[in-house]
Write a protein that holds these residues in place. Structure first.
Motif, PDB file in Angstrom:
ATOM      1  N   GLU A 194       0.832  -1.202   0.000  1.00  0.00           N
ATOM      2  CA  GLU A 194       0.000   0.000   0.000  1.00  0.00           C
ATOM      3  C   GLU A 194       0.869   1.256   0.000  1.00  0.00           C
ATOM      4  O   GLU A 194       0.573   2.240  -0.696  1.00  0.00           O
ATOM      5  CB  GLU A 194      -0.936   0.000   1.204  1.00  0.00           C
ATOM      6  CG  GLU A 194      -1.891   1.188   1.272  1.00  0.00           C
ATOM      7  CD  GLU A 194      -2.922   1.214   0.145  1.00  0.00           C
ATOM      8  OE1 GLU A 194      -3.664   2.203   0.063  1.00  0.00           O
ATOM      9  OE2 GLU A 194      -2.985   0.240  -0.637  1.00  0.00           O
ATOM     10  N   ALA A 195       1.953   1.229   0.763  1.00  0.00           N
ATOM     11  CA  ALA A 195       2.887   2.351   0.759  1.00  0.00           C
ATOM     12  C   ALA A 195       3.507   2.520  -0.620  1.00  0.00           C
ATOM     13  O   ALA A 195       3.679   3.655  -1.108  1.00  0.00           O
ATOM     14  CB  ALA A 195       3.979   2.139   1.803  1.00  0.00           C
ATOM     15  N   ALA A 196       3.852   1.413  -1.273  1.00  0.00           N
ATOM     16  CA  ALA A 196       4.428   1.483  -2.617  1.00  0.00           C
ATOM     17  C   ALA A 196       3.451   2.126  -3.588  1.00  0.00           C
ATOM     18  O   ALA A 196       3.835   2.979  -4.413  1.00  0.00           O
ATOM     19  CB  ALA A 196       4.815   0.082  -3.095  1.00  0.00           C
ATOM     20  N   ARG A 197       2.181   1.746  -3.491  1.00  0.00           N
ATOM     21  CA  ARG A 197       1.173   2.295  -4.401  1.00  0.00           C
ATOM     22  C   ARG A 197       0.997   3.802  -4.194  1.00  0.00           C
ATOM     23  O   ARG A 197       0.982   4.583  -5.160  1.00  0.00           O
ATOM     24  CB  ARG A 197      -0.172   1.583  -4.174  1.00  0.00           C
ATOM     25  CG  ARG A 197      -1.285   2.057  -5.091  1.00  0.00           C
ATOM     26  CD  ARG A 197      -2.616   1.445  -4.709  1.00  0.00           C
ATOM     27  NE  ARG A 197      -3.087   1.909  -3.403  1.00  0.00           N
ATOM     28  CZ  ARG A 197      -3.676   3.101  -3.200  1.00  0.00           C
ATOM     29  NH1 ARG A 197      -3.841   3.946  -4.209  1.00  0.00           N
ATOM     30  NH2 ARG A 197      -4.082   3.432  -1.998  1.00  0.00           N
ATOM     31  N   ILE A 198       0.899   4.215  -2.931  1.00  0.00           N
ATOM     32  CA  ILE A 198       0.706   5.634  -2.641  1.00  0.00           C
ATOM     33  C   ILE A 198       1.945   6.436  -3.027  1.00  0.00           C
ATOM     34  O   ILE A 198       1.843   7.534  -3.592  1.00  0.00           O
ATOM     35  CB  ILE A 198       0.362   5.827  -1.153  1.00  0.00           C
ATOM     36  CG1 ILE A 198      -1.008   5.210  -0.855  1.00  0.00           C
ATOM     37  CG2 ILE A 198       0.376   7.306  -0.767  1.00  0.00           C
ATOM     38  CD1 ILE A 198      -1.368   5.184   0.612  1.00  0.00           C
ATOM     39  N   TYR A 199       3.126   5.890  -2.720  1.00  0.00           N
ATOM     40  CA  TYR A 199       4.370   6.556  -3.117  1.00  0.00           C
ATOM     41  C   TYR A 199       4.387   6.796  -4.623  1.00  0.00           C
ATOM     42  O   TYR A 199       4.721   7.897  -5.088  1.00  0.00           O
ATOM     43  CB  TYR A 199       5.578   5.716  -2.701  1.00  0.00           C
ATOM     44  CG  TYR A 199       6.834   6.079  -3.466  1.00  0.00           C
ATOM     45  CD1 TYR A 199       7.602   7.181  -3.087  1.00  0.00           C
ATOM     46  CD2 TYR A 199       7.211   5.352  -4.599  1.00  0.00           C
ATOM     47  CE1 TYR A 199       8.729   7.539  -3.824  1.00  0.00           C
ATOM     48  CE2 TYR A 199       8.333   5.710  -5.329  1.00  0.00           C
ATOM     49  CZ  TYR A 199       9.081   6.802  -4.938  1.00  0.00           C
ATOM     50  OH  TYR A 199      10.181   7.170  -5.666  1.00  0.00           O
ATOM     51  N   LEU A 200       4.044   5.777  -5.406  1.00  0.00           N
ATOM     52  CA  LEU A 200       4.074   5.890  -6.864  1.00  0.00           C
ATOM     53  C   LEU A 200       3.123   6.981  -7.340  1.00  0.00           C
ATOM     54  O   LEU A 200       3.465   7.783  -8.222  1.00  0.00           O
ATOM     55  CB  LEU A 200       3.713   4.552  -7.493  1.00  0.00           C
ATOM     56  CG  LEU A 200       3.764   4.481  -9.019  1.00  0.00           C
ATOM     57  CD1 LEU A 200       5.185   4.679  -9.523  1.00  0.00           C
ATOM     58  CD2 LEU A 200       3.207   3.135  -9.505  1.00  0.00           C
ATOM     59  N   GLU A 201       1.924   7.020  -6.768  1.00  0.00           N
ATOM     60  CA  GLU A 201       0.950   8.043  -7.137  1.00  0.00           C
ATOM     61  C   GLU A 201       1.480   9.446  -6.840  1.00  0.00           C
ATOM     62  O   GLU A 201       1.355  10.362  -7.665  1.00  0.00           O
ATOM     63  CB  GLU A 201      -0.365   7.820  -6.382  1.00  0.00           C
ATOM     64  CG  GLU A 201      -1.149   6.597  -6.822  1.00  0.00           C
ATOM     65  CD  GLU A 201      -2.423   6.407  -6.009  1.00  0.00           C
ATOM     66  OE1 GLU A 201      -2.646   7.193  -5.052  1.00  0.00           O
ATOM     67  OE2 GLU A 201      -3.188   5.485  -6.335  1.00  0.00           O
ATOM     68  N   ILE A 202       2.085   9.607  -5.671  1.00  0.00           N
ATOM     69  CA  ILE A 202       2.580  10.932  -5.275  1.00  0.00           C
ATOM     70  C   ILE A 202       3.758  11.335  -6.150  1.00  0.00           C
ATOM     71  O   ILE A 202       3.827  12.479  -6.625  1.00  0.00           O
ATOM     72  CB  ILE A 202       2.974  10.938  -3.787  1.00  0.00           C
ATOM     73  CG1 ILE A 202       1.752  10.695  -2.899  1.00  0.00           C
ATOM     74  CG2 ILE A 202       3.615  12.278  -3.407  1.00  0.00           C
ATOM     75  CD1 ILE A 202       2.096  10.490  -1.431  1.00  0.00           C
ATOM     76  N   TYR A 203       4.679  10.408  -6.380  1.00  0.00           N
ATOM     77  CA  TYR A 203       5.839  10.750  -7.210  1.00  0.00           C
ATOM     78  C   TYR A 203       5.396  11.120  -8.617  1.00  0.00           C
ATOM     79  O   TYR A 203       5.891  12.102  -9.201  1.00  0.00           O
ATOM     80  CB  TYR A 203       6.850   9.603  -7.251  1.00  0.00           C
ATOM     81  CG  TYR A 203       8.137  10.020  -7.938  1.00  0.00           C
ATOM     82  CD1 TYR A 203       9.210  10.500  -7.203  1.00  0.00           C
ATOM     83  CD2 TYR A 203       8.251   9.982  -9.329  1.00  0.00           C
ATOM     84  CE1 TYR A 203      10.378  10.930  -7.827  1.00  0.00           C
ATOM     85  CE2 TYR A 203       9.411  10.411  -9.969  1.00  0.00           C
ATOM     86  CZ  TYR A 203      10.466  10.886  -9.210  1.00  0.00           C
ATOM     87  OH  TYR A 203      11.605  11.318  -9.840  1.00  0.00           O
ATOM     88  N   ALA A 204       4.474  10.362  -9.185  1.00  0.00           N
ATOM     89  CA  ALA A 204       3.988  10.651 -10.537  1.00  0.00           C
ATOM     90  C   ALA A 204       3.331  12.029 -10.590  1.00  0.00           C
ATOM     91  O   ALA A 204       3.575  12.816 -11.518  1.00  0.00           O
ATOM     92  CB  ALA A 204       3.012   9.566 -10.984  1.00  0.00           C
TER      93      ALA A 204
END
Length: 246
Positions: A194-204
């Motif tokens: 879940e952290a990986a998914r949110i991180y990816l969204e924020i970075y993008a």
């Protein structure tokens, strides 16, 4: 010389101890010399660039092991802060720090493409056909010159705000920021999906690069990680590495 003090933290490769007013990072294997000097050199580079990293003071042998003396990290890790503050705000702060790195030319650091190439060449179990495909795809990518940390995840960042410091610069390279972002995503994917998914969204969202551009780096980054002996991630890494064959 100071006495080696209390243990501050321990990872797969090294222990970190109190060392007077500083910290002493000692690599666990007595024969590990080159990584200590490589990390010290990387810290000297990022210090010159004004990035949020510990200042390095010395590299040498201590109590039979090789290590580096550096600033002690302030405050709790971002990993600990996530438990208290939640994923979204801490990961947003983490992304802002990473974008700060990615805005700076990494002159003096090793090539990220060269590092990935070397690791893919020795990655176990991927087979010669996939290995050659990944190497060909990697060679076709353009060279870039941004600072890439190489091990950027919530437990390697301590403090908060203007006092945050990024640790563990052993794998710092010069290259494509999207490869570094993909590596961060991969490092969190197994233990904290879940952290990986949110991180990816924020970075993008903050970088202006769609998630699929970041995830396009997954096959070579996953194949390279197979050399790190992370047995619990082996099947997942092999699957991700194989996604680059189509």
């Amino acid at each position: 010389m100071n006495e080696i003090g209390a243990l501050l933290g321990s990872g797969k490769e090294a222990d970190v101890h109190v060392y007077g007013d500083h910290a002493l990072k000692l690599y666990k294997s007595p024969g590990v010399k080159a990584p200590a000097f490589r990390e010290a050199a990387n810290l000297a580079v990022v210090e010159r660039l004004g990035l949020p990293a510990p200042h390095v003071y010395a590299a040498g042998r201590h109590d039979g092991r090789w290590g580096i003396v550096m600033d002690r990290a302030p405050g709790a890790s971002f990993g600990s802060r996530i438990k208290a503050e939640g994923l979204q705000p801490v990961l947003a702060e983490m992304v802002q720090l990473q974008l700060r790195l990615h805005a700076v030319p990494g002159t003096g650091l090793a090539s990220l493409k060269d590092r990935l190439t070397a690791n893919i060449r020795k990655a176990p179990e991927i087979g010669s056909a996939l290995r050659e495909t990944l190497l060909w795809q990697l060679a076709a990518r353009s060279e870039q010159d941004r600072v890439c940390h190489g091990d950027f995840h919530p437990w390697n960042i301590h403090g908060a705000g203007d006092h945050a410091i990024i640790l563990d610069w052993l794998d710092a390279c010069c290259g494509d920021p999207l490869a570094d972002a993909c590596r961060s995503y991969l490092l969190m994917l197994h233990a904290m999906p879940e952290a990986a998914r949110i991180y990816l969204e924020i970075y993008a969202a903050h970088s202006g690069h769609p998630a699929d551009e970041i995830l396009a780096w997954l096959p070579p980054v996953a194949a390279a990680r197979l050399t790190e002996g992370v047995d619990t991630e082996r099947e997942q890494l092999l699957q991700l590495a194989g996604s680059g064959s189509t």
